[in-house]
Scaffold this active site. Sequence first.
Site, PDB file in Angstrom:
ATOM      1  CG  HIS A  60       3.185  22.746  -1.808  1.00 16.60           C
ATOM      2  ND1 HIS A  60       1.872  23.016  -1.501  1.00 16.60           N
ATOM      3  CD2 HIS A  60       3.481  23.508  -2.887  1.00 16.60           C
ATOM      4  CE1 HIS A  60       1.389  23.920  -2.355  1.00 16.60           C
ATOM      5  NE2 HIS A  60       2.353  24.226  -3.218  1.00 16.60           N
ATOM      6  CG  HIS A 100       5.863  25.515   0.182  1.00 16.67           C
ATOM      7  ND1 HIS A 100       4.618  25.232   0.685  1.00 16.67           N
ATOM      8  CD2 HIS A 100       5.668  26.163  -1.001  1.00 16.67           C
ATOM      9  CE1 HIS A 100       3.691  25.666  -0.169  1.00 16.67           C
ATOM     10  NE2 HIS A 100       4.308  26.240  -1.194  1.00 16.67           N
ATOM     11  CB  THR A 119      -0.861   0.055   1.275  1.00 16.17           C
ATOM     12  OG1 THR A 119       0.033   0.009   2.415  1.00 16.17           O
ATOM     13  CG2 THR A 119      -1.856  -1.102   1.334  1.00 16.17           C
TER      14      THR A 119
END
Length: 148
Positions: free
Chosen positions: A97, A132, A66
């Site tokens: 970002h 950021h 996953t």
Amino acid sequence: MIAVGSDHGGLELKQAICGLLQQRALEYADLGPFDESSVDYPDFGFKIATAVASGDFEAGILICGTGIGMSIAANKVDGIRAALVHDPFTARMAKEHNNANVLVLGGRVLSVDMGCELVEVWLDSTFESGRHQGRLDKVHQIEADRNK
Ligand code: RB5
């Protein structure tokens, strides 16, 4: 130089990604595993994350079934910003970002084509810095405070 690793759930996608990196003439090291035997994602997550955090590699790519286990494990290592991405938007944001230095994918979630596309998007995107960077500084301050 990019460090690449997986568990058995990410092996097929890892092989395709290594092929892609080779096609793009990017230097990489496949840090395993090398067959389909069942292995534990923290072992490879930690191996790749520490290889990146040490400065021996600029970035890493991790794949498990996953992507969740690999991202949990990799983010335990100081200096690692591992991002589990699912689509081209999150792959781009992970770099623009979050300046993710480890890309994490789910080999049982994505097609091989989509997994490779996400690697390309992440490689071809650029960190925007500015506000950021300030946020990432705060993230790494958490590590610094914890290690005091
Ligand atoms: C292995 O079966 C599976 O649990 C692993 O690949 C991963 O999905 C964990 O998060």
